[in-house]
Design a protein around this motif. Structure first.
Motif, mmCIF file in Angstrom:
data_model
loop_
_atom_site.group_PDB
_atom_site.id
_atom_site.type_symbol
_atom_site.label_atom_id
_atom_site.label_comp_id
_atom_site.label_asym_id
_atom_site.label_seq_id
_atom_site.Cartn_x
_atom_site.Cartn_y
_atom_site.Cartn_z
ATOM 1 N N ARG A 1 -24.046 -3.185 4.457
ATOM 2 C CA ARG A 1 -23.911 -2.208 3.837
ATOM 3 C C ARG A 1 -22.278 -2.013 2.746
ATOM 4 O O ARG A 1 -21.328 -2.753 3.550
ATOM 5 C CB ARG A 1 -23.687 -1.467 4.419
ATOM 6 N N SER A 2 -22.030 -1.178 2.200
ATOM 7 C CA SER A 2 -20.926 -0.906 1.472
ATOM 8 C C SER A 2 -19.767 -0.577 2.137
ATOM 9 O O SER A 2 -20.338 0.677 3.001
ATOM 10 C CB SER A 2 -20.698 0.246 0.310
ATOM 11 N N GLY A 3 -18.847 -1.242 2.743
ATOM 12 C CA GLY A 3 -17.624 -0.018 3.883
ATOM 13 C C GLY A 3 -18.116 -1.298 5.204
ATOM 14 O O GLY A 3 -17.281 -0.240 5.819
ATOM 15 N N SER A 4 -19.130 -1.996 5.458
ATOM 16 C CA SER A 4 -19.166 -2.170 6.769
ATOM 17 C C SER A 4 -17.873 -3.544 7.155
ATOM 18 O O SER A 4 -18.543 -3.654 8.125
ATOM 19 C CB SER A 4 -20.284 -3.425 6.409
ATOM 20 N N GLY A 5 -16.932 -3.995 6.252
ATOM 21 C CA GLY A 5 -15.945 -4.547 6.473
ATOM 22 C C GLY A 5 -16.770 -6.027 5.598
ATOM 23 O O GLY A 5 -15.314 -6.426 6.018
ATOM 24 N N LYS A 6 -16.793 -6.112 5.181
ATOM 25 C CA LYS A 6 -17.228 -7.766 4.335
ATOM 26 C C LYS A 6 -15.232 -8.087 3.950
ATOM 27 O O LYS A 6 -15.850 -9.219 3.974
ATOM 28 C CB LYS A 6 -18.231 -7.677 3.320
ATOM 29 N N SER A 7 -15.428 -6.949 2.708
ATOM 30 C CA SER A 7 -14.522 -7.380 2.370
ATOM 31 C C SER A 7 -13.055 -7.590 2.801
ATOM 32 O O SER A 7 -11.278 -8.406 2.881
ATOM 33 C CB SER A 7 -13.769 -6.514 1.251
ATOM 34 N N THR A 8 -12.659 -6.970 4.092
ATOM 35 C CA THR A 8 -11.762 -7.262 4.739
ATOM 36 C C THR A 8 -11.775 -8.665 5.552
ATOM 37 O O THR A 8 -10.741 -8.358 5.750
ATOM 38 C CB THR A 8 -12.244 -5.988 6.143
ATOM 39 N N VAL B 1 -11.930 -1.845 12.112
ATOM 40 C CA VAL B 1 -12.473 -2.048 10.898
ATOM 41 C C VAL B 1 -13.627 -3.229 11.310
ATOM 42 O O VAL B 1 -14.887 -3.392 11.084
ATOM 43 C CB VAL B 1 -12.134 -2.605 9.368
ATOM 44 N N GLN C 1 -13.557 -9.326 -6.011
ATOM 45 C CA GLN C 1 -14.490 -8.252 -6.482
ATOM 46 C C GLN C 1 -14.067 -8.383 -7.985
ATOM 47 O O GLN C 1 -14.726 -8.112 -8.743
ATOM 48 C CB GLN C 1 -14.889 -6.679 -5.589
ATOM 49 N N TYR D 1 -3.823 -9.892 6.273
ATOM 50 C CA TYR D 1 -3.874 -9.162 6.876
ATOM 51 C C TYR D 1 -3.558 -10.598 8.084
ATOM 52 O O TYR D 1 -4.828 -11.374 7.809
ATOM 53 C CB TYR D 1 -4.464 -8.175 7.055
ATOM 54 N N LYS E 1 -10.091 -10.832 3.941
ATOM 55 C CA LYS E 1 -8.441 -10.520 3.651
ATOM 56 C C LYS E 1 -7.827 -11.204 4.756
ATOM 57 O O LYS E 1 -6.868 -11.973 4.606
ATOM 58 C CB LYS E 1 -7.976 -8.994 3.548
ATOM 59 N N LYS F 1 0.490 -0.672 0.031
ATOM 60 C CA LYS F 1 0.358 0.275 0.026
ATOM 61 C C LYS F 1 1.142 1.576 0.555
ATOM 62 O O LYS F 1 0.484 2.320 -0.494
ATOM 63 C CB LYS F 1 -1.005 -0.199 1.442
ATOM 64 N N TYR G 1 -6.863 -2.086 10.137
ATOM 65 C CA TYR G 1 -5.560 -0.983 9.044
ATOM 66 C C TYR G 1 -4.765 -0.400 9.059
ATOM 67 O O TYR G 1 -3.108 -0.856 9.039
ATOM 68 C CB TYR G 1 -6.209 -0.440 7.659
ATOM 69 N N HIS H 1 -24.097 -9.160 -2.789
ATOM 70 C CA HIS H 1 -24.589 -7.791 -2.818
ATOM 71 C C HIS H 1 -26.530 -7.656 -3.498
ATOM 72 O O HIS H 1 -26.733 -6.485 -3.257
ATOM 73 C CB HIS H 1 -23.418 -6.857 -4.562
HETATM 74 P P1 ATP Z 1 -18.622 -3.080 -0.438
HETATM 75 O O1 ATP Z 1 -19.774 -3.884 0.432
HETATM 76 O O2 ATP Z 1 -18.301 -2.071 -1.207
HETATM 77 O O3 ATP Z 1 -16.983 -3.860 -0.530
HETATM 78 P P2 ATP Z 1 -17.001 -4.003 1.806
HETATM 79 O O4 ATP Z 1 -17.462 -3.847 3.657
HETATM 80 O O5 ATP Z 1 -16.532 -4.685 1.173
HETATM 81 O O6 ATP Z 1 -17.468 -2.574 1.714
HETATM 82 P P3 ATP Z 1 -14.070 -2.764 3.349
HETATM 83 O O7 ATP Z 1 -13.656 -3.038 1.917
HETATM 84 O O8 ATP Z 1 -14.094 -4.799 4.730
HETATM 85 O O9 ATP Z 1 -15.919 -2.714 3.145
HETATM 86 O O10 ATP Z 1 -13.868 -1.614 3.926
HETATM 87 C C1 ATP Z 1 -14.183 -1.415 5.182
HETATM 88 C C2 ATP Z 1 -13.217 -0.075 5.685
HETATM 89 O O11 ATP Z 1 -11.883 -0.838 5.883
HETATM 90 C C3 ATP Z 1 -13.545 0.887 4.864
HETATM 91 O O12 ATP Z 1 -14.335 2.344 5.732
HETATM 92 C C4 ATP Z 1 -12.797 0.710 4.340
HETATM 93 O O13 ATP Z 1 -12.532 2.475 4.061
HETATM 94 C C5 ATP Z 1 -11.890 0.363 5.160
HETATM 95 N N1 ATP Z 1 -10.613 0.053 4.109
HETATM 96 C C6 ATP Z 1 -10.844 -0.588 3.070
HETATM 97 N N2 ATP Z 1 -9.930 -1.344 2.600
HETATM 98 C C7 ATP Z 1 -8.602 -0.854 3.555
HETATM 99 C C8 ATP Z 1 -7.229 -0.653 3.333
HETATM 100 N N3 ATP Z 1 -6.345 -1.217 2.486
HETATM 101 N N4 ATP Z 1 -6.761 0.387 3.965
HETATM 102 C C9 ATP Z 1 -7.129 1.479 5.231
HETATM 103 N N5 ATP Z 1 -8.320 0.934 5.293
HETATM 104 C C10 ATP Z 1 -9.087 0.296 4.112
#
Ligand code: ATP
Ligand code: MG
Length: 582
Positions: free
Chosen positions: A374-381, A355, A421, A390, A384, A112, A347, A533
């Motif tokens: 919701r978008s940004g709720s932390g699913k993709s995190t 997160v 995605q 991580y 990971k 990053k 992060y 989604h």
């Molecule tokens: P979407 O439905 O849009 O895919 P999501 O639930 O997968 O959203 P994440 O990608 O997990 O959301 O993001 C969760 C939070 O972590 C968000 O607030 C985002 O800004 C933050 N975030 C995501 N990736 C990073 C990163 N690499 N570094 C810092 N913050 C991050």
């Protein structure tokens, strides 16, 4: 200031692998020096013999010898250059691949911080700057040092005082060069750092060109680019000035040296002093120090460049991954259980940016978990953390009872598969994109997997079948097709846990249907996280997990939740996900 120790350790580590060639190279270089010293001796004798009235018959063999030695010297020079290049490329290529491997092993935080362009500049640019250092530095500096010493000794044989004066003069020039070099090194370092910044910026902007143009960012980017260039230019000018100063000392050496020899020559010419051949010899020898001094000077350039490069290379090599990858515990085969044990993740280091908050859930092997939020709720995190891009900040995750931090990374990558995605494709054939260059997977296997996933029709629609070339990024394929490709990748490695991060954009119904059947095949007999989604996607889930702002606010069996009118999930079903979540 010069990190001699890292120079030596790096040199010896990489030159050891080309030891035999280095030995031959040193032999050639020494031979070249001997021949160079011999040539003026022949001319000097020729002049003295000619003036002394020797017959032509006696002079001809001398002239012939001169020709032979001169030709041999040129031949040796060619061989030396060729070998030096060869050694340089071999050793630096080793270094390049070691660096690449190292960078690929580093954690996501590192990636990053550093743009791909910057890393290219560091793995290739910095190392290229080192290549001459590897190929020629030792040979040239030692060789030319010997040559200059030899010349001074031979001059001293002709005339002791002249030899002494010229030795002092040569040492003084060398000291001057050293002084100039010390001034110039820091200039070089800042310039290289500036170049890396420039390349990093360019790399990032070029790969994001579609988004930049589409969003009208061109003006801003050009402006930023100009800013960077404006910073880069004065540094570049100053570093070139450093070179010019070094180069200038070489010229001064020649001019002063020639004057000195002419003056000394006229002074000591005559009986008891120098013969005419002797004066010629000294003049020629002094003139001959110009080349090696120049070489030594240019090696100082190489040395300075290498200084900056070596600093940056060792710095990169010493960068340790935040992920400890020394674990060796095997991950069990078959579908994997997943346990979140009071797991939190951030992060960044500070508490406020957490997160995922204190997730505490157990999932039995073979369950299919639909993850909503919701978008940004932390699913993709969450995905990971499960794939160990991580590590959790607090608490832990267990996959099949094994903490990924203690598991072997190779095992983990094999046993956990993820479709993200946006799927990354590589500019190569469909076959390589599917197998990730694993030649052990034959076409038959590939075809049968594609058939299992219901993708045979898609394959038939490609112009060259498996040999069709894809563009990098996702250029050649639609988002849906790219996802299908990624499913096949996963299927081929047969993991115990799959994580499907559904593309948030809508797909056309035909592709949607293909994805549906592919998903069904991929999650069969495996534990699966399906990040959805669209509500349609979770229809086949056993469990439902709803995440809000990083906290799991609902988790349970799908049918139970569906039957309970007070559950979030049933409200979602009633009002449609798009209304409630998006
Ligand atoms: P979407 O439905 O849009 O895919 P999501 O639930 O997968 O959203 P994440 O990608 O997990 O959301 O993001 C969760 C939070 O972590 C968000 O607030 C985002 O800004 C933050 N975030 C995501 N990736 C990073 C990163 N690499 N570094 C810092 N913050 C991050
Ligand atoms: Mg996401």
């Amino acid at each position: 200031m010069i990190p001699i120790r890292s120079y030596v350790s790096l040199l010896s580590r990489y030159l050891r692998r080309v030891k035999a060639r280095m030995t031959v190279l040193a032999g050639f270089a020494l031979g070249g020096i001997a021949l160079q010293l011999l040539l003026p001796q022949l001319i000097g004798r020729f002049i003295d013999d000619a003036i002394g009235g020797a017959a032509t018959d006696q002079l001809i063999p001398l002239a012939l010898w001169f020709l032979v030695v001169a030709l041999a010297r040129q031949a040796l020079a060619i061989a030396t250059t060729w070998l030096a290049e060869d050694v340089g490329w071999r050793s630096t290529n080793e270094l390049r691949s070691d660096l690449t491997r190292h960078v690929l092993d580093l954690d996501m935080d590192f990636h990053k911080e550093h743009t791909p362009g910057e890393l290219i500049e560091r793995v290739d640019g910095d190392v290229t700057a080192l290549s001459e250092f590897f190929s020629a530095f030792v040979v040239k500096v030692v060789g030319n040092g010997l040559l200059v010493t030899g010349i001074l000794i031979l001059i001293t044989f002709e005339h002791a005082l002249v030899g002494l004066i010229l030795s002092v003069f040569t040492l003084a020039t060398l000291a001057l060069m050293m002084a100039v070099q010390t001034v110039a090194i820091p200039w070089w370092k800042t310039q290289r750092a500036s170049s890396a910044e420039l390349m990093g910026f360019l790399g990032e902007q070029l790969s994001g060109t579609e988004d930049i143009r589409a969003n009208g960012g061109v003006g801003f980017m050009v402006h930023t680019f100009t800013d960077i260039l404006r910073r880069w230019l004065p540094r570049r000018v100053r570093s070139r000035l450093g070179f010019a100063m070094l180069w200038g000392t070489g010229i001064v050496h020649f001019v002063v040296g020639a004057t000195l020899v002419m003056w000394l020559g006229t002074r000591y010419l005559g009986p008891g002093g120098l013969t005419l051949g002797g004066v010629y010899l000294i003049f020629h020898y002094t003139e001959m120090t110009r080349n090696p001094m120049d070489e030594i000077r240019s090696q100082m350039e190489v040395f300075q460049k290498a200084g900056a490069g070596i600093d940056r290379v060792t710095e990169l090599m010493e960068r340790r991954s935040n992920l400890d990858t020394s674990g060796t515990t095997a991950i069990p085969s078959g579908a994997l259980s997943v346990v979140f044990d009071h797991m939190s993740f951030a992060y960044a280091d500070d508490e406020t940016s957490t997160v995922l908050h204190d997730i505490d859930i157990s999932i039995a092997p073979g369950r299919v978990v639909g993850v909503l939020g919701r978008s940004g709720s932390g699913k993709s995190t969450m995905a990971k953390v499960l794939t160990r891009l991580y590590d959790p900040t607090q608490g832990r995750v267990l996959l099949g009872g094994v903490d990924p931090r203690e598991a072997s990374l190779h095992d983990l990558r094999r046993r956990v598969g993820m479709v993200t995605q946006d799927v990354q494709l590589f500019r190569t054939t469909v076959r390589n994109n599917l197998t990730f260059f694993d030649a052990a997977i034959n076409d038959e296997r590939l075809m049968s997997v594609l058939a299992d996933l219901g993708l045979s029709n898609w394959l038939d629609s490609l112009p060259n079948g498996l040999d069709t070339m894809l563009e990098s990024g996702a250029g050649g394929l639609s988002a849906g097709q790219a996802q299908l490709l990624a499913f096949t990748r996963i299927f081929l490695k047969n993991p115990g846990l799959v994580i499907l991060d559904e593309a948030s954009s809508r797909l056309d119904p035909a592709t949607e249907a293909m994805i549906e059947s592919a998903v069904a095949a991929v999650i069969m007999d495996r534990t699966a996280f399906v990040i959805a989604h669209h509500l349609g996607t979770v229809a086949r889930a056993d469990d439902i997990m709803i995440i809000e702002n990083g906290t799991v606010i609902e988790f349970g069996e799908r049918t139970t939740l569906q039957a309970d009118p007070t559950s979030r999930f049933s409200r979602l079903l009633a009002s449609g996900m798009e209304e409630v979540l998006a």
